[in-house]
Design an enzyme around this catalytic site. Structure first.
Site, short mmCIF file in Angstrom:
data_model
loop_
_atom_site.label_atom_id
_atom_site.label_comp_id
_atom_site.label_asym_id
_atom_site.label_seq_id
_atom_site.Cartn_x
_atom_site.Cartn_y
_atom_site.Cartn_z
N ASP A 122 0.81 -1.23 0.00
CA ASP A 122 0.00 0.00 0.00
C ASP A 122 0.84 1.27 0.00
O ASP A 122 0.32 2.36 -0.30
CB ASP A 122 -0.96 0.01 1.19
CG ASP A 122 -2.07 -1.02 1.03
OD1 ASP A 122 -2.52 -1.21 -0.12
OD2 ASP A 122 -2.48 -1.64 2.03
N ASP A 182 -4.85 -5.82 -6.49
CA ASP A 182 -4.71 -4.39 -6.20
C ASP A 182 -3.27 -3.91 -6.42
O ASP A 182 -3.02 -2.77 -6.80
CB ASP A 182 -5.09 -4.05 -4.75
CG ASP A 182 -6.23 -4.89 -4.19
OD1 ASP A 182 -6.46 -6.01 -4.68
OD2 ASP A 182 -6.86 -4.44 -3.22
N1 GLY Z 1 -7.53 -3.51 -0.72
C1 GLY Z 1 -7.83 -2.36 -1.44
C2 GLY Z 1 -9.23 -2.30 -1.87
O1 GLY Z 1 -10.10 -2.35 -1.03
O2 GLY Z 1 -9.49 -2.21 -3.05
#
Ligand code: GLY
Length: 411
Positions: A122, A182
């Site tokens: 992230d 992601d």
């Molecule tokens: N984990 C990132 C999202 O909720 O898309």
């Protein structure tokens, strides 16, 4: 001029609100839509929200159902970079110096993340959405240094046996090396750093990550797994599963859109045909399964559909991804197809069903964060606003370049 544009938008929104059924929204004449008019309103609203904020280490993340104001998170939350990103986009759209000054302050609060050992992928969202836009819009070398440091920190999570970044630590699933769809979004920081800094190896690392994701996380049905789990020592693929979707084999809306956007960027940066083919496959599958108004339910396979919550954030990400894709495909037919699809999502998000207006401080209503955990269901979430602003700006720039081309060819 701004007043005229805002009036035009109000007329468009009035037309939409008089015709609330989904079909009529999708039939709205696309020529009428002015991204700048919506951007103007969004910038005004963002500035109003800003005026009530004085703690630059607290970042808006979501708004509770039936509440007006943002809930805040600290810098370590995965969503911290989206608010400064929204501010940079609002500054880009409006040229407002007050918004810029606040964008700088919120951005500076993120700096420590670039220099703290990374626990998950992230860091890319946090630093690229804040510092990435800050550097793009100002050219300030200090921002560049932070971005390069963040890329190096992100790269420490790369496992050469697996060929991917460790997206999430092992506590999340029982497997040691989890890579999630992601994470495709955070390769852009690595590709950028490879071009703009000394660590050229970041290119190979990002390319390898995209390759392995394509091989193991993209499924044969052209949907994606949310999570791919690998053996950290042998690199062997163990299992595809979900964390935020309905089931392992279902199609979690936002995951699909992270894939669409991520593979489009991977193709743009590498020129590898397979990445383009993947972005196209994921997009087509997504488009084919969408409900009529173009805004997906949180998971395409939730049996409660049509009584399941939507995810406006996925629609905003899809719009950005498909506008990117429309610039990369090599036929006019495909270009028009993805551009029209993206434009349709942006217009639907700009209707009174999804645009928040006076309801609360957010720009968009109806996003879903983590349905299985009963968290952030059918509420405003900051990343929906972030990608919505990006999509509006992308659309505006595309319209401007078309107008320029038309003007040149008319000469
Ligand atoms: N984990 C990132 C999202 O909720 O898309």
């Amino acid at each position: 001029m701004k007043v005229i544009k805002s009036c035009l938008l109000l007329v468009v929104l009035a037309v939409i609100s008089c015709n609330t059924n989904k079909k009529e929204v999708s039939e709205l004449k696309t020529e009428q839509f002015s991204p700048q008019a919506v951007l103007d309103l969004n910038a005004i609203k963002t500035k109003k929200t800003l005026k009530g904020l004085s703690d630059f280490g607290r970042f808006p993340r979501n708004i509770d159902k039936d509440k007006k104001n943002w809930n805040f998170v600290g810098v370590k939350d995965w969503c911290s970079g989206f608010w400064p990103g929204v501010l940079w986009y609002a500054y880009e759209a409006s040229g407002d110096e007050y918004i810029k000054s606040q964008a700088e302050k919120f951005t500076n609060s993120i700096k420590s993340i670039a220099y703290t050992p990374a626990e998950n992928h992230d860091i890319g969202f946090m630093v690229n959405c804040s510092y990435g836009n800050a550097y793009r819009l100002t050219g300030n070398q200090e921002y560049k240094e932070v971005l390069l440091a963040a890329a190096d920190t992100l790269a420490t999570l790369f496992n050469p046996k697996v060929g991917t970044i460790l997206s999430w630590p092992s506590q999340v699933h029982k497997f040691k090396h989890n890579t999630i769809i992601d994470n495709m979004m955070n390769l852009e920081l690595l590709f950028w750093a490879a071009k703009n800094g000394d660590n050229k190896g970041l290119y190979d690392l990002a390319r390898s990550h995209a390759n392995q994701t394509m091989k193991y996380i993209v499924r044969k049905d052209n949907a994606v797994y949310h999570v791919g789990s690998f053996d950290e020592d042998s690199g062997k693929f163990l299992k595809g599963c979900t964390h935020q979707g309905y089931t392992d084999e279902s199609m979690w809306a936002r995951g699909q859109t992270w894939g669409i956007y991520g593979f489009s960027v991977a193709y743009r940066e590498t020129g590898e045909q397979e990445f383009l083919d993947t972005a196209i496959k994921l997009s087509d599958h997504y488009i084919n399964r969408l409900p009529e108004d173009g805004i997906p339910y949180w998971d395409f396979d939730d049996p409660k559909i049509p009584n399941a919550p939507r995810d406006a954030s996925a629609a905003a990400i899809a719009a950005c991804g498909m506008l990117e894709l429309s610039k990369l495909v090599n036929t006019e037919e495909l270009r028009l197809k993805y551009e029209a699809a993206a434009k349709g999502y942006i217009e639907a998000l700009s209707s009174d069903k999804y645009l928040s207006g006076d309801v609360n401080q957010a720009l968009l209503l109806h996003s879903t964060g983590h349905y299985p955990k009963n968290s952030e269901i059918d509420v405003p979430i900051i990343y929906a606003d972030y990608y919505y602003m990006e999509a509006l700006l992308r659309l505006k720039k595309m319209q401007q370049s078309k107008q320029k081309l038309n003007a040149m060819s008319a000469k």
